[in-house]
Each structure stands twice: as structure tokens, then as C-alpha cells.
Design a protein around this motif. Sequence first.
Motif, PDB file in Angstrom:
ATOM      1  N   ASP A 207       2.158   8.342  -1.141  1.00  0.00           N
ATOM      2  CA  ASP A 207       1.780   9.023   0.115  1.00  0.00           C
ATOM      3  C   ASP A 207       2.983   9.639   0.828  1.00  0.00           C
ATOM      4  O   ASP A 207       2.830  10.599   1.590  1.00  0.00           O
ATOM      5  CB  ASP A 207       1.094   8.038   1.081  1.00  0.00           C
ATOM      6  N   TRP A 208       4.142   9.083   0.618  1.00  0.00           N
ATOM      7  CA  TRP A 208       5.349   9.602   1.266  1.00  0.00           C
ATOM      8  C   TRP A 208       6.020  10.675   0.414  1.00  0.00           C
ATOM      9  O   TRP A 208       6.704  11.554   0.906  1.00  0.00           O
ATOM     10  CB  TRP A 208       6.356   8.462   1.520  1.00  0.00           C
TER      11      TRP A 208
ATOM     12  N   LYS B 260      -3.745   2.416  -3.332  1.00  0.00           N
ATOM     13  CA  LYS B 260      -4.850   1.724  -4.018  1.00  0.00           C
ATOM     14  C   LYS B 260      -5.519   2.502  -5.138  1.00  0.00           C
ATOM     15  O   LYS B 260      -5.976   1.893  -6.095  1.00  0.00           O
ATOM     16  CB  LYS B 260      -5.907   1.315  -2.988  1.00  0.00           C
TER      17      LYS B 260
ATOM     18  N   ASP C 175       0.842  -1.203   0.000  1.00  0.00           N
ATOM     19  CA  ASP C 175       0.000   0.000   0.000  1.00  0.00           C
ATOM     20  C   ASP C 175       0.878   1.255   0.000  1.00  0.00           C
ATOM     21  O   ASP C 175       0.496   2.277  -0.571  1.00  0.00           O
ATOM     22  CB  ASP C 175      -0.916   0.037   1.234  1.00  0.00           C
TER      23      ASP C 175
ATOM     24  N   ARG D 171      -2.865  14.951  -1.726  1.00  0.00           N
ATOM     25  CA  ARG D 171      -3.427  13.641  -2.030  1.00  0.00           C
ATOM     26  C   ARG D 171      -3.513  13.427  -3.533  1.00  0.00           C
ATOM     27  O   ARG D 171      -4.038  14.265  -4.251  1.00  0.00           O
ATOM     28  CB  ARG D 171      -4.836  13.561  -1.403  1.00  0.00           C
TER      29      ARG D 171
ATOM     30  N   GLU E 201      -4.563  11.482  -7.077  1.00  0.00           N
ATOM     31  CA  GLU E 201      -5.618  10.687  -7.708  1.00  0.00           C
ATOM     32  C   GLU E 201      -5.168  10.360  -9.125  1.00  0.00           C
ATOM     33  O   GLU E 201      -4.393  11.104  -9.717  1.00  0.00           O
ATOM     34  CB  GLU E 201      -6.941  11.466  -7.746  1.00  0.00           C
ATOM     35  N   PRO E 202      -5.688   9.259  -9.676  1.00  0.00           N
ATOM     36  CA  PRO E 202      -5.329   8.930 -11.062  1.00  0.00           C
ATOM     37  C   PRO E 202      -5.721  10.075 -11.993  1.00  0.00           C
ATOM     38  O   PRO E 202      -6.729  10.749 -11.752  1.00  0.00           O
ATOM     39  CB  PRO E 202      -6.179   7.692 -11.364  1.00  0.00           C
TER      40      PRO E 202
ATOM     41  N   LEU F   7      -4.520   1.526  -8.529  1.00  0.00           N
ATOM     42  CA  LEU F   7      -4.773   0.149  -8.958  1.00  0.00           C
ATOM     43  C   LEU F   7      -5.991   0.054  -9.869  1.00  0.00           C
ATOM     44  O   LEU F   7      -6.308  -1.017 -10.383  1.00  0.00           O
ATOM     45  CB  LEU F   7      -5.009  -0.752  -7.738  1.00  0.00           C
ATOM     46  N   LYS F   8      -6.667   1.182 -10.044  1.00  0.00           N
ATOM     47  CA  LYS F   8      -7.844   1.171 -10.919  1.00  0.00           C
ATOM     48  C   LYS F   8      -7.453   1.146 -12.393  1.00  0.00           C
ATOM     49  O   LYS F   8      -8.301   0.943 -13.251  1.00  0.00           O
ATOM     50  CB  LYS F   8      -8.693   2.423 -10.663  1.00  0.00           C
ATOM     51  N   SER F   9      -6.192   1.370 -12.665  1.00  0.00           N
ATOM     52  CA  SER F   9      -5.726   1.374 -14.048  1.00  0.00           C
ATOM     53  C   SER F   9      -5.852  -0.021 -14.650  1.00  0.00           C
ATOM     54  O   SER F   9      -5.665  -1.018 -13.965  1.00  0.00           O
ATOM     55  CB  SER F   9      -4.265   1.823 -14.089  1.00  0.00           C
TER      56      SER F   9
ATOM     57  N   PHE G 123       3.013   3.714 -13.697  1.00  0.00           N
ATOM     58  CA  PHE G 123       2.867   3.804 -12.233  1.00  0.00           C
ATOM     59  C   PHE G 123       4.045   4.524 -11.557  1.00  0.00           C
ATOM     60  O   PHE G 123       3.978   4.818 -10.365  1.00  0.00           O
ATOM     61  CB  PHE G 123       2.703   2.401 -11.629  1.00  0.00           C
TER      62      PHE G 123
END
Lengths: 467, 214
Positions: B45-46, B27, B22, B51, B53-54, B30-32, B38
Amino acid sequence: MAGKTLYDKLWDAHVVRRNDDGTCLIYIDRHLVHEVTSPQAFEGLRLAGRKVWRVESNLATADHNVPTTDRSKGIADAVSRLQVETLDRNCHDLGITEFGMDDPRQGIVHVVGPEQGATLPGMTVVCGDSHTSTHGAFGTLAFGIGTSEVEHVFATQCLILKKSRNMRVRVEGIVGPGVTAKDIVLAIIGRIGTAGGAGSAIEFAGSAIQALSIEGRMTVCNMAIEAGARAGMIAVDDKTVEYFRGRPYAPSDEIWERAAHAWRDLRSDPDASFEKDILLEAAEIRPQVTWGTSPEMVVAVDGVVPDPQTEADPIRRESMLHALTYMDLKPGTRLRDIALDKIFIGSCTNSRIEDLRAAAQVAKGKRVAGTIKLAMVVPGSGLVKAQAEKEGLDRIFKDAGFEWREPGCSMCLAMNADRLEPGERCASTSNRNFEGRQGAGGRTHLVSPAMAAAAAIAGHFVDVREL
Amino acid sequence: MKKFEKLTGLVVPIDRANVDTDAIIPKQYLKSIKRSGFGPNLFDDWRYLDRGEPGMDHGQRRINPDFVLNQPRYRGAQVLLARDNFGCGSSREHAPWALDDYGIRAIIAPSYADIFFNNCFKNGLLPIVLDRATVDRLFRETETTPGYRLAIDLAAQTVTTPGGVEFRFEIDAFRKHCLANGLDDIGLTLQHIGEIEAYEVRRRREAPWLFGRS
């Protein structure tokens, strides 16, 4: 010659070929498919001009991206929608059975497989999902695979594997009231660590494991991967066999009798040996709550957040400090004093009917605390949802102020719209408390369904044994 | 699959145990339905303060200057140095895809999670296991030596420091063979069609319930 373990038996029964380098070609009986880890595998298959080896071995359902609210409008997020539609199209084109978003049998793949009898004892079961270990509860060799291996199974019905080590975790004795399968497995992970089972297949055994219901055993095996083991498994007994009787994809009549007879041998021989053998006393296990960002960071609900300064290993100490900062917790804080923002009851770990009954029993006639922003119950499948509604559990939850949702993975990993906002703290019946797992900046505490429901009512953690 | 033979690459240290998938690729990406793209979201997150988003322009996002990947000295790293149980958590192959897309070719750690470890080999990425003391030493050397590069030789199974110190690593013969030759193991398995078919015939007779409909 020493006896065989359950894992040895399952492995040996599925060897198609032993290669000179120590790997084996292992036959896969059941391949479960969901929308997230399959599109690239289907595409690879198509690009290479390969066919699906045995179409009827595959069973698909969409679970990660599906909305848990009203589905009549479809999926709002275009990227999620495309992924689900891609699964629909691939399954349609190749003739693979799929329980689509509007099918009453749709749900979390690890709930759906056993519920349909598509998973059976003695099978090898794989899925592009690490929680495939769940299916080991029935004397099954089940493990998660990556997308390349999904494609390999589509094309060949086999995987090239190296055998794991045999490991056993025994839990002996009787657990106290209020202590569930979830508490047992969290206590195991607390004991052996998130890498404790790495390189091993874990057999869970002992009287406390045998005493669990089949659904409880699924909860334990589900989290084998959280102990680092790709596969977890439990021997077959009468409960296992009875669980499958009459399920849609289970055999019937004469074949049933033959199968049931064969399944009874799916247990380790008395003289089998294990490279690692761990023993836990059931009576010592108390309801568990994770405090950190790894499932091994877990204590009993009557405990306190541990102090990193007492940890001798510098890398572990550093991890604990990171976790405390992320979780915004101080050493010495009583778990019972931790206030919550959201409650999530669901996931492949704890969304089956017994889980919902346990949570409803706690919630019955009570009200969710005013400080809780959202308490949601997400059944594991459409059939679990229907059963719960038949029993009136939905009314109990709704009357108490919980939201009653449609089935799916939901806020276990927050791929759909259900998520934590940064800084929000959640009591969750899911399996991973990693940073950002339930939403970027969200803080997850893993607990059992009864503990989650009790926390919803109180607004903070409480010891279910005192209710 | 990409071949892996030899590499001399800049090393980037991720000094945390139990880095989960994660964290490696959150996550929402992962919708791709694709295998590529990627890299900008590796350790999202780091790496960023906002934030992600795709579909965002990740070049326009606020980066976290403290995160090691964002430090100029580690730009262009090809070797990732990590701690125990790297890649634990989900089976998402998006994790090695993200590492690969970012430009990482090899990882060095004392241990890995099983599924992640396996997924690396399917993508031409070499996960090397070295003992804790050696990994500790490499962390120290990487952090104190700007431009620290390690030479990795798959055929010889060695990692060599800039100072010429050589460490040997173990690797399964089959995995080494596939990686060194960039072999697709589906093709290899399909050389055994006859054996798979014979197995099926026998099992259908012995255990017909395993072949029920779905």
C-alpha cells in the motif's frame, strides 16, 4: 514461596520438558485451524513426510475468505476459492474435523471453538491467528502462532516457548450504563498502548471484569493482542463453568464433575505477584471511539480528535500526524461530528449473540441514516445466526435497513468481497484500525456494537448513553 | 531453514513506529497457498499508487516515488531499520516471508511485536534489538550517508557501522543456535518423542477431558 499466577499455573501444567537454555517444550491441547495460515504448514508436513501427532486435537473451519452473501454459488474469487478448497482437501486427507462453508456450525474460528466446547478452561489453545487470545476468557492459555508453529503443532503437539512476564490489568468498580466490554478494552489499550503488554501475558482482573458476561470477557481477551500481549486471560468462576455445561465437545457426567472441580483452581493465588500491575477505575470509562490508525489512538465519544502538537515524543507526534492525514481528520474535531459511510457489526471481537442483541436494541424501530451507503451485520457463526433469527434480531436489523449476512471474518480484514473503498469511513466493531485493514484507503473507527448501531442510525457518532 | 552467520548489508530506514503486518503485506496476498513470491508486495500500500491484487504484473504498476523502498539509493537493501513495536498486529508469517523474498536478512529496531519476532527466527531472518538512542543514531547515519551499510555478526552478536563503531545485541541462546545452523526446530522437538508421550499418558489420567474428540 510466593503464590502462582493463573498464567504460572497454566504454564506449569503444560511443561513437557524444561530445556537448559530457559525455553520449555509446552504441550498444546487444542489446535484451531483456518484456511489462511495453514496451507503452507500442511505442505511442509507432507514434504517432510511427517504425520499429524494427534488428529483429534485439531478443529478447522473456513472463515477469512468465505462470502457473507448467498453461498449457493460458491466463492467467486478463484484465489480465495482455492485456499478454502485446500483446507477442505487437507482436512479430508488427514481426517481432521472441519466445519466447511456449508456446515451450520461454520463461523469465525474464535467464535466456533468456545461455542462447541472445543475450547475448555485449563487448556492450551493455539491457532495461526493473533486473536486466539480470545480463548483466554475461560482461564485458558491461548495465543496466536505463525505458520511454522502451526506445522510444529501438527507434527509434535508441542511448541518451544520462552515464558512471558506476568502482567495484570485490574478494572475495579462498576461501569456506567452504555459502557461495554469493548469500551473497557479500548480504554485499557488507550492507557497502556499497543506495546504495553509486549513480552507479557496479561491477566484481566478486578470487579468490573468479573461482572462481565463470558462473551464480554471474550471481547476483552480478544484485544489483548492489540495491547501487545500474545495472551490475555481471566480467572475461572461459576459463570465460566456454567458456560460450558452441555456444549457438544465439553465432558459430561462423572468427567464433567471432575473437570468442573479442577477448573475452579484456575485463578491467581492471592499472594501471587505480577511484574506489571495496572489499575483502571471502571466508573471513569466512557464509550470509546478510535480516531487514528492504531487501537491506542482512542478517545471517549464525548471527546475531540487530539492535537499532535501537544505530544512531546517526536516519534509519537509523527505517528499522530500520519494518522490524521490518513484518516482525513483535524485536531479538535468533535467525535460526534464525524460522518460515516459504512457500518460493520461483526468480527471475532463482537459478533456473538449478546453483541447482536445490544446492536438490535439500539436499531429497533429506527432507520439507518440515508447517508450511510452500507450497514452490515455479520454473525460470528452459523449457530449465532440461527439463534439471532430465533429471537427475531434479523428482522429488527433488516427493518432498520441493515444487511443481514452469512457468518465469517468479513470486513474486519476484507479478505473476502466485503471491503471499504478508498476514502470511505466506517464505524466498525472489529479490532484493528490499521491503514488499509478494511480495504486499501479505507478509514476505520473501532467502537462497541451499540455505538456502531447508533452511528448507523444517526449517520455520525453519537453517545449511546444519551439514547 | 537458511543459515544466518555474517552479513554486511545496505540499510533501508522505515521511520515509523508500530508498523503493522497489514502494512508489511496486505491481506489480499494472504490468499496464496505458497510460501514464496511475496517480495513484490512487501509494503504494497505504501510502495504503489494503485491498488494491487494477486496475479497482477507488479512490474507494470504505478510506484510511489516518495516511498523509501522505491528510492534508488536503497535498492538491494538487506537490513531494515525500524522503530518501536515493528510487526504488530496479525500472526501472518507472510510478513517475514515477504521481507525475506524481497531480500531483507536482518531487521534492527528498539522493539518488536511478539508473534512477528518469533516468526522471523523460523525463516532465517534476524530481528536485532538495539536501544532507542542507538537506533536513532543509525537512522541519522543511514539518512545522511548514501550507501550506508552495517556489518552484522551473529556469532559475536555485534552490529558494526561503516565508521567501525560496534554495538552488541542480545539474543536467546536457542534461537541463535537454530539460526546459526539453519536448524528446523520440529526435528529438534521430535528428539523428545518419549517425553511428549509420557506427558500425554499422565495428562490423560489426570485430565481426560483435555483429550475429548473434536
